[in-house]
Each structure stands twice: as C-alpha cells, then as structure tokens.
Scaffold this active site. Structure first.
Site: not given
Ligand SMILES: *Cc1c(COP(=O)(O)O)cnc(C)c1O
Length: 384
Positions: A51, A103, A175, A200
C-alpha cells in the site's frame, strides 16, 4: 523518484521513469503481486508494504510526474479516487470554487460528500474570470477546474485562473482528463495539482479504472503521499501494468483519434439532423482561441445536439461501431447520451439550466477508419 528527464513527451511515454526490470532486465516492469516485502537482515529496504509503494506503481507514478513536470506522481484506483485524494488537501471549514459545467461524478462528490465533511462548494461559470474572483471568500482555499468542460466544451482560461488563485492564495486543481498531459501540460501553466482519470485516454483501451495525480510542490506532494497511504486508495499492481502499457501508445492513439474527430466534427456540422456541434477544433467555437493558448490540439471528443428528441433512440438503435456507454478515450469509438449516462448524477433541472438537454450526445472518436465511422453515424442520423 525525484528524477529529472529531459526527453520529449513521445519518448517519455514509451520509456517512462523506468522501462525495464532492474532485477532481471525484463523489457517490462513485472506485476509485483506481493502485499509485503522482506526486510533483509531485519532492516527495511526500498519497499516495505505494497500500500505504501511497490515497483509496479512507481512506474506509472513516475510517468505522470515526468509527463506533467511534477516532482512526484500518485496512482489511484479510479479517477474519482484521484479527485478525492487531491481534494483531501482541503480541510473542514475550507471553501472550494468549482465550475458549474462539471463531470457528473465530480459534481456528486462536491455536492453530496464534501459538504458533509465541512467543505462548502460554490459552482460558478469559470469561463468568466470576474465571476470566479467574485466568488472568493475569506475561507476560500481551492479552485477546481476542468477545461474543456464536459459535455459542452466551454473553455476556461487557465492562466487567468492561476492569477486569481495566486492573488487570493488558493490551491488550483485541474481535472485534465480530456486533454491529457500530451495536449495540455497543466503544471507548466501554474496549476498546483493536475488530476487525470487514467481510465480514459491514458489507459486507452477501456480495460481498467485508474486515476493519476501530480504536483510540482514538495509540501503538497508530501501531504498527497500521506493521504494516499492512509486511505489505501492506490492503484493495484496489475492495473498499474495495464496503465503503463496503455501510456506507451498515448501519442499515436490520441493523434489518430484527434484527426478522426476533426473530420467527424466538420461533417456533423453540415448534417441536417444536427442542431449544433461543440468541439474546440471548429473555427467558430467560442473558446477556441483561448484553448489554443493553453493546449496544442482540440482532442478527440465532440458533443452534438440533434434537432428532434425522437432521433436519439433511432440513432442509438442503428449505429453498430460505437460502444454506447458512459466513458471516453478508448481505441474504440464511444457514444454517450449525456442526459441518461455520464451526467445521470446531476438533477434534471440543473442539467437543463446548464444547456445539457435530452438531445445532446457525446462521441469519443476512436482509432477506427473515420470513413467507416462516418458511414455508421450517418446511417444512425438518417434512420427512421
Ligand atoms: C471519467 C472521468 C472522471 C472519473 O474517473 P473514473 O476513473 O471513472 O473514476 C473524472 N473526470 C472526468 C473528466 C472524467 O471523464
């Protein structure tokens, strides 16, 4: 991690921060499927617990930092986890300014989650710098941005936003999913924290969820690292491998898709069934000149409005090539009905107020032959 790389973007995409396994010379960084790492002679080494860090994740985290000009990158399990991770830089009592055309998933986070954590959010039209300045309060700490906006491709002047942020001591978050670091490197424009849904274009094959964040500020990097480790929202090793593989071909994919999108956009403008086309690659796009001062291309996503509501189901039933789904940035063309898919999380009246109507569609042009795509779309536009 804090390496300098003077190569050009296409080279960074292929070689990233590390391009072969230091242990064996394997041409790809292996998928390190280990949750924990042996302490040789009882002493901690470079890696401790997965992690906190592992070689598979280091590869993509270094890649995004090199591509955006950051000092350190962070990979998350999704774009939303990346946005949540970045916004954990804000504290209870802080006020955040965000675009009104945003978004859908981010809208949900900013309206349903952040206020419960004591962070107030004001939505403004960020294409007008005066409105942003007017929304600043003594408690304002952050300015969240998205340009081009989604789905209406409104353009926000990033340099003007950075100026307002500096004047008022705000952190800027961008973003940058639609443009990628290739078309619009954000940190050189003065943005503090660049965020990508790597699901994306960066991933590019519709086969994973991922998010990336980077910053050039050592203090912010330190806090982002602390939150990523504390929350455990990092991208798993196998997904890091897929993402690293996708990133290698970003330039060729994006350039091919963008060239196709420019052709499709011009044809959509001329089609009698189409009432309007939103794409910064068109000469009469209202934000085009600002866009071209901060990005090197219009990208591969277009929105368009049909004249009649009844045409929407006919188009969606007729087309064969595009996947009909809420996503973008894949090698395959993806057609989205914004109202019911990507922006379903936004209430109807809010959507209508923003100009997101039921006849609006978004097409993320893939790398198929644009002639085949157009034939298919045309059949859908003319179906009765
Ligand atoms: C898809 C998307 C996100 C969310 O990313 P996920 O990987 O789906 O969590 C955020 N911002 C934009 C602009 C997006 O297109």
């Amino acid at each position: 991690m804090e390496k300098k790389n003077f190569h050009r973007p296409a080279t960074i995409l292929v070689h990233q921060g590390r391009d072969r396994d230091p242990a064996t010379g394997a041409a790809n960084i292996p998928v390190y499927l280990s949750s924990t790492y042996h302490h040789r002679d009882g002493k901690p080494g470079e890696y401790d617990y997965a992690r906190s860090g592992n070689p598979s994740r280091d590869q993509v985290e270094e890649a995004i930092a090199l591509l955006e000009g950051g000092i350190r990158g962070f990979a998350y399990a999704s774009g939303m986890a990346a946005i949540g991770g970045a916004l954990s830089l804000l504290r209870s009592g802080d006020h955040l300014i965000a675009p009104d055309d945003l978004y859908g998933g981010t809208y949900r986070l900013l309206t349903a989650v952040l206020p419960e954590q004591g962070i107030e959010v004001t939505f403004v039209d960020t294409t007008d710098p005066q409105k942003v300045q007017d929304a600043v309060r003594p408690s304002t700490r952050g300015l969240f941005l998205e340009t081009p906006s989604n789905p209406l491709f409104k353009i926000t002047d990033l340099r003007a936003m950075v100026e307002i942020a500096r004047r008022n001591e705000l952190l800027t978050f961008l973003d940058n999913t639609f443009m990628t670091p290739l078309l619009q490197p954000a940190l050189p424009l003065g943005i503090d924290v660049a965020i990508h849904s790597a699901t994306k274009f960066l991933g590019g094959h519709s086969d994973l969820l991922a998010g990336l964040v980077t910053t050039a500020d050592p203090e912010l990097a330190h806090r982002l690292k602390r939150f990523q480790n504390a929350l455990g929202t990092a991208l798993p090793p196998f997904d890091c491998f897929l993402l690293a593989r996708g990133i290698k071909t970003l330039k060729v994919r994006l350039e091919a898709a963008q060239a196709g999108a420019e052709q499709i956009a011009r044809r959509l403008v001329r089609h009698p069934a189409v009432a309007g086309v939103y794409y910064p690659g068109l000469d009469d796009h209202p934000g085009r000149s600002v866009h071209l001062t901060q990005a090197t291309g219009p990208g591969a996503v277009i929105s368009f409005k049909l004249r009649e509501k009844s045409q929407v189901p006919r188009l969606l039933e007729t087309v064969r090539l595009p996947i009909i789904a809420p996503s973008l940035g894949g090698v395959e063309t993806i057609l989205t009905h914004c109202w019911s898919m990507s922006h379903a999380a936004i209430p109807s009246q809010v959507k209508t107020g923003l100009g997101i109507c039921e006849t609006l569609l978004r097409i993320s042009v893939g790398i198929e032959d644009p002639e085949d795509l157009w034939d298919d779309l045309q059949a859908g536009l003319e179906a009765d």
